[in-house]
Enzyme design. Structure first.
Site, PDB file in Angstrom:
ATOM      1  N   VAL A 117     -79.187 -83.159  23.742  1.00 45.42           N
ATOM      2  CA  VAL A 117     -78.657 -84.100  22.942  1.00 45.42           C
ATOM      3  C   VAL A 117     -78.572 -85.323  23.181  1.00 45.42           C
ATOM      4  O   VAL A 117     -78.425 -86.063  24.393  1.00 45.42           O
ATOM      5  CB  VAL A 117     -77.208 -83.617  22.529  1.00 45.42           C
ATOM      6  CG1 VAL A 117     -76.575 -84.400  21.554  1.00 45.42           C
ATOM      7  CG2 VAL A 117     -77.086 -82.195  22.091  1.00 45.42           C
ATOM      8  N   CYS A 118     -78.863 -86.501  22.086  1.00 43.80           N
ATOM      9  CA  CYS A 118     -78.928 -87.938  22.560  1.00 43.80           C
ATOM     10  C   CYS A 118     -78.445 -88.487  21.115  1.00 43.80           C
ATOM     11  O   CYS A 118     -77.974 -87.647  20.311  1.00 43.80           O
ATOM     12  CB  CYS A 118     -80.299 -88.432  22.907  1.00 43.80           C
ATOM     13  SG  CYS A 118     -81.496 -88.445  21.657  1.00 43.80           S
ATOM     14  N   ALA A 119     -78.681 -89.615  21.076  1.00 40.60           N
ATOM     15  CA  ALA A 119     -77.975 -90.394  19.912  1.00 40.60           C
ATOM     16  C   ALA A 119     -78.789 -90.377  18.477  1.00 40.60           C
ATOM     17  O   ALA A 119     -78.419 -90.039  17.577  1.00 40.60           O
ATOM     18  CB  ALA A 119     -77.770 -91.975  20.359  1.00 40.60           C
ATOM     19  N   MET A 156     -77.083 -87.313  17.481  1.00 36.93           N
ATOM     20  CA  MET A 156     -75.571 -87.229  17.016  1.00 36.93           C
ATOM     21  C   MET A 156     -75.415 -88.014  15.928  1.00 36.93           C
ATOM     22  O   MET A 156     -74.386 -87.704  15.204  1.00 36.93           O
ATOM     23  CB  MET A 156     -74.842 -87.911  18.524  1.00 36.93           C
ATOM     24  CG  MET A 156     -74.646 -87.175  19.394  1.00 36.93           C
ATOM     25  SD  MET A 156     -73.549 -85.349  19.516  1.00 36.93           S
ATOM     26  CE  MET A 156     -72.164 -86.292  19.088  1.00 36.93           C
TER      27      MET A 156
END
Length: 375
Positions: A72-74, A100
């Site tokens: 997961v990242c932005a 996200m």
């Protein structure tokens, strides 16, 4: 192994079903500590992307070999790069599609109940923000309460159900997310309702949502009755729907109560909050099912993915409803509060129509967890 995308909808299903998942979050530590994907059986590891640019060898021993790993990242890009390196090492890896930001915007309906004479009540759950909104359907009409800004979710659902959205309403002027109520009313040709005591400074027309007002939806006359319930804001208004459900806005949650400080008037509104919780709600039937506008933690989700509980149960189990000493209550709701929502003042101004940020700025303003509650 090949890297696979995971849609926010699939991640939401895993969270609701309490499935196991290992999440490698490659955002910076402060972003991860502030806000992450929540799941009862999710495990986490946070390693910033910049620590992995030269390879993933140093973290391989800390990653499970027998579990699916979600990176997961932005926004997605960094998780794809890290995920590809892990897949090259032979691990079964997915990345969160859209990152996200996409998780924050995922919104899906859960049926709460059938209502009188063929009506229906749906709760729209936004897992990434803890936001809850509602649609009441009856005949060929619908009303939406506390809509999020992703209005297409509601309009598509209304088309699927063969109804027209004739009413949208907000229980209060929101400070943690951008309301879609006014935009949704404009799109559907419906009426937008807002508590007048929260409307000081708004730049648009609205219908005043006042105590005792009854709004009827459809041919079967499902009543949405407004109940003035200040404390989170000075205009906060609850709804009793069909004599069965109490929509409490941000005044009362399943495991917490609303905070009174988001307009900078905590000391002024504490007594209003207590009066609503300890007097006005006490006068209602304790068989009413409470449906709040937010939830705080995933353990508040029921097995079907909904957030709801009987008012009588909350008066037994919710700590905020069982502080008999007024001084202690005042201290609880004015001291040691969680941080205020990100960009909350700009969000309030947006919801008043005073500023009009573009769509990307709106997404950025909403990044972060729900912070409307006092636990």
């Amino acid at each position: 192994m090949s890297l696979q995308p995971m849609k926010p909808s699939e991640l939401a299903r895993k969270a609701v079903n309490k499935e196991e998942l290992f999440i490698l979050d490659v955002r910076n530590e402060d972003a991860f500590e502030d806000w992450k994907v929540e799941g009862v059986n999710f495990e986490y590891m946070n390693v910033p992307y910049f620590d992995l640019i030269d390879g993933v060898e140093e973290i391989m021993d800390d990653l499970p070999k027998d579990k699916n790993i979600l990176v997961v990242c932005a926004k997605e890009g960094s998780s794809v790069m890290v995920g590809e390196m892990l897949a090259d090492e032979g691990l079964e890896v997915s990345y969160l599609e859209g990152g996200m930001k996409a998780w924050s915007e995922h919104l899906a309906p859960v049926k709460i109940s059938d209502l009188a004479n063929g009506g229906e009540l749906y709760q729209f759950v936004r897992l990434g923000k803890g936001c809850l909104s509602y649609m009441v359907l009856s005949g060929e009409e619908a009303a939406v309460i506390d809509a999020n800004r992703m209005t297409d979710i509601y309009t598509d659902f209304a088309k699927e159900k063969g109804v027209t959205i004739n009413h949208t309403m907000d229980t209060h002027l929101h400070a943690d997310h951008i309301s879609g109520g006014r935009a949704l009313a404009e799109e559907s040709g419906g009426t937008y309702w807002l508590p007048p005591k929260d409307a000081e400074g708004v730049t648009f027309d609205y219908k005043p949502l006042e105590d005792g007002k009854t709004i009827r939806v459809g041919e079967t006359d499902i009543d949405i009755q407004a109940l003035y319930s200040p404390g989170h804001t000075i205009g906060s208004t609850s709804f009793v729907i069909d004599g069965q459900y109490l929509l409490t806005g941000d005044i009362l949650f399943i495991a917490s109560i609303g905070r009174p400080d988001l307009a900078g008037k905590a000391e002024d509104w504490v007594q209003d909050l207590r009066t609503t919780l300890y007097e006005r709600y006490r006068e209602l039937s304790d068989n009413l099912i409470v449906l709040p506008a937010h939830y705080t933690a995933t353990d508040e989700l029921n097995d079907d993915g909904s957030v709801q509980e009987k008012l009588s149960v909350l008066y037994k189990e919710n700590h905020g409803l069982n502080i008999e000493d007024e001084a202690e209550f005042r201290k609880t709701v004015t001291e040691n509060l969680p941080p205020q929502p990100n960009a909350y003042q700009e969000i309030r101004e947006t919801n008043m129509g005073q500023v009009a940020p573009d769509s990307e700025r709106k997404r950025e303003m909403e990044i972060g967890p729900n912070r409307c509650a006092v636990r």
